[in-house]
Design a protein around this motif. Structure first.
Motif: not given
Lengths: 414, 313
Positions: A64-65, A372, A71, A374-375, A304, A89-90, A68-69, A92-94
């Motif tokens: 996931n890290q 989230d 992006v 994990a949260g 994208k 999350q993904y 994410a990085s 939302d971030s476009g």
């Protein structure tokens, strides 16, 4: 002079369009998935000579890290494999683009895929689709149950508790054999939230998923029921074995009568367990009571980065990945159950002694939309722990989980 | 001996003007060479620190395309963040348990080892072994030792008619059990430090004290402790810093890196990790990093001042 230039330009253009499109595909590193995907890619490339697929994999812990990085750097894959719970999350971030409606009409997807896949529909649009899905069921140690005098595996929770009480040996904190491999941060917190809350007549979240709804009578009953397995019936203890898969490892070692786990655990248990074991559907409160299950899945989405020719190629590849043929291959070589309604209604699959109970649960399996992961897990695990480790009241525990999780949801949907 | 006098001779001669230009040249060369590590430190150490300071003023989420400037908002959130408060309290507890314990134990063992004649090397190796053992492996051994079900520690307790304890699975005992691992691992290093410190104290001081009729306790208090002061200061300062940054043991000992049951073993460093790499809130994580940095700096300066002054008087 001018003519030669034009000619050259035309030539180079036609050369460019004839060149194959190369797509990059990312998934996490799991041997059987990677091997199967390599074979599928060969098949796809044979059917589409103008498309080349390059598969790249990363260790699960860093996956996931890594995604994410990629992006902000504008790098990374064209087609990407994601846990469905990460989608908000993904999207939302476009990072993901919606699947083209003409190729994947939402109504068509709703009709052909099992219901829980609709969690991937955000704002009326699908952003990603799975090849396979997973549900939960009870794995039981046939030998251990038989030795303890339990001849039929449990159908109701009452049976479940009775069977576990016969198997368990020792007393807290020193057990030698567990009746039930209780583990709040394993799959159990899903069981309380998506299974028990619904079985007691409640609903864990509001329809749009933005509000916590389990701070209710049903929520209280679900929390009490689950924590009683530890406090009142003393069926087992969390973290019986060291490590992150404590309950599963202990089951494989033959020290646990029953665990609740996902279909993704079948392979590991098949390989490790040196005794007779079986699978039965999650118990119900009483015969003909509410059935519920927690479903999860990994989806393939288009990022994208894929534009023009690449986008067309990505659509073709995604259609291939979600086709019935691919789903069948996936079941045979990875062992995950098909996401297509038609395939999961296949009588032969439903009768399968191992996969049958998981397939059986598909029509009433719910998947939670995590903002989230994990949260949200921590909110539940902490609440359960206040009861089983600190003798806290179940009412306060439910309130605490609800407050913690609502805070996370509010932070996201603000 | 001959070399020393040559060096001395050169130093005396270096005062002449011709030699001094050579000296400037040497100095210049030295600084040119030093420039490489200096640049390295600037780029690898100081620049990221300054960037963290800047990052802490933004709502910097790596999944978002826009990273808005929020001023001191991250620091304000920090004030009301219960989990950060818990992490801070836990970290303080670790330090208060761990540092004194490992110094007292380390000194005691070093004093004993100083007297042992036979098998000296073996004893030293045994004590040093945990320090060079990979933390992950040590954590697994510790988990087994303290397993409520199968652990030898509970077997031993049952022997003494003490009821078995839940250790790492209990919110009340998990922190102490984790601190135990850190102390056990650091002990070897402490002992080596103290052995070196003790060896540097001239024997003649003890002999003189003995002749004057001093008891072992008196000579320990009046000779060993004061002369060991530099070693002690070093141990306290570096020990405190390492406990304030505690991370690896906690992650490996307490399941699914959640920081123990109910966050009872969570440290500030682990919290930073969760916020940064679990939730991708780099801005908020940076704010916590800055707070941790300031805390470590302040505590270290205080310790250096307080401890060195006290013994110099």
């Amino acid at each position: 002079m001018n003519r030669t230039l034009t000619l050259a330009a035309l030539l180079s253009l036609s050369a460019a369009s004839a060149a194959p499109v190369t797509l990059t595909y990312w998934q996490y590193d799991f041997a059987s998935k990677v091997d199967t995907m390599n074979k599928l890619i060969q098949k796809f490339e044979a059917q589409n000579p103008d498309i080349k697929i390059r598969q790249e994999t990363f260790p699960y812990d860093a996956y996931n890290q890594k995604v994410a990085s990629s992006v902000p750097a504008g790098q990374g894959p064209d087609v990407v494999n994601l846990f469905y719970g990460w989608l908000p999350q993904y999207v939302d971030s476009g990072y993901l683009q919606p699947l083209p409606a003409k190729d994947f009409p939402a109504a068509q997807v709703d009709k052909t895929f099992v219901p829980m896949v609709q969690t991937s529909k955000i704002g009326g649009q699908y952003y990603a689709l799975p090849t396979a899905v997973r549900t939960l069921a009870v794995f039981y140690n046939k030998d251990l149950l038989r030795q303890s005098g339990v001849l039929t595996p449990p159908r109701t929770w009452e049976d479940f508790i009775a069977a576990a009480q016969k198997v368990v040996k020792g007393a807290p904190p020193r057990f030698t054999t567990l009746g039930f491999g209780i583990q709040p941060d394993g799959q159990d917190y899903h069981v309380v939230r998506e299974v028990l809350v619904r079985q007691f007549g409640g609903s864990p979240y509001s329809k749009d998923g933005k509000k916590v709804a389990y701070d209710s009578d049903a929520g209280q009953k679900a929390m009490s029921f689950y924590t009683d397995l530890f406090t009142k019936y003393k069926l087992g203890t969390p973290n019986f074995f060291p490590g992150n898969n404590s309950y599963r490892d202990a089951f494989i070692a033959g020290k646990v009568g029953m665990i609740i786990d996902g279909s993704f655990a079948v392979g590991t248990i098949q390989k490790g367990a040196k005794f007779n074991w079986g699978v039965v559907p999650l118990p119900v409160l009483k015969a003909n009571g509410v059935r519920s299950n927690f479903g999860s899945y990994w989806v393939n989405g288009i990022t994208k980065n894929a534009k023009g020719d690449k986008l067309n190629a990505a659509v073709k590849f995604l259609k291939f990945l979600t086709s019935e043929d691919t789903q069948r291959t996936w079941l045979q070589s990875v062992g995950e159950i098909p996401a297509s309604k038609k395939l999961s209604n296949d009588p032969q699959l439903r009768r399968d002694p191992v996969y049958g109970p998981f397939v059986y649960a598909l029509p009433f399996a719910h998947s939670t939309l995590f903002v989230d992961e994990a949260g949200q897990r921590k909110a539940w695990v902490d609440a359960i722990n206040t009861v089983i480790l600190q003798n806290g009241s179940t009412a306060n525990a439910v309130k605490r989980a609800a407050a913690d999780e609502q805070k996370i949801l509010d932070g996201y949907y603000k | 001996m001959a070399t020393t006098s040559e060096v001395r001779g050169e130093r005396v001669q270096a005062r002449s003007p011709r030699r001094s230009s050579l000296k400037t040249h040497q100095t210049r060369t030295a600084y040119t060479f030093l420039l490489v590590p200096l640049l390295f430190f600037l780029v690898v150490r100081f620049l990221p620190t300054l960037m963290a300071l800047r990052l802490s003023l933004f709502d910097w989420n790596i999944l978002k395309e826009v990273q808005p400037y929020v001023g001191l908002d991250n620091y304000r959130t920090l004030v009301g963040d219960e989990r950060f408060g818990q992490a801070l309290r836990n970290t303080a507890l670790y330090t208060l348990i761990g540092v004194p314990l490992q110094i007292v134990l380390g000194l005691a063992v070093a004093l004993m080892l100083g007297r042992v004649r036979a098998l000296r090397g073996l004893y030293r190796a045994l004590y040093f072994a945990p320090y060079v053992t990979p933390i992950v492996a040590a954590a697994w051994v510790w988990q087994w030792l303290f397993s409520p079900q199968f652990g030898p520690v509970n077997t031993f307790l049952t022997w003494l008619h003490v009821p078995p304890q839940p250790f790492l699975t209990s919110p009340n005992q998990a922190l102490a059990t984790t601190a135990g691992l850190v102390v056990w691992q650091n002990l070897g290093f402490q002992i080596v430090l103290f052995l070196a410190g003790l060896a540097a104290i001239p024997r003649s001081y003890y002999e003189a004290a003995e002749i004057d009729g001093a008891s072992p306790w008196q000579s320990f208090r009046s000779i060993t402790l004061p002369l060991l002061n530099p070693t002690l200061v070093f141990s306290v300062v570096t020990g405190t810093i390492s406990y304030l940054q505690l991370f690896t043991q906690v992650v490996n000992l307490n399941f699914t890196d959640q920081g123990g049951p109910l966050g009872s073993t969570m440290t500030v460093a682990l919290y930073i990790y969760q916020i940064a790499f679990g939730r991708y809130q780099m801005g908020y994580a940076s704010a916590i990093t800055v707070v941790l940095f300031v805390l470590i700096l302040a505590i270290t300066l205080l310790q250096l001042r307080f401890l060195t002054r006290r013994y110099e008087a």
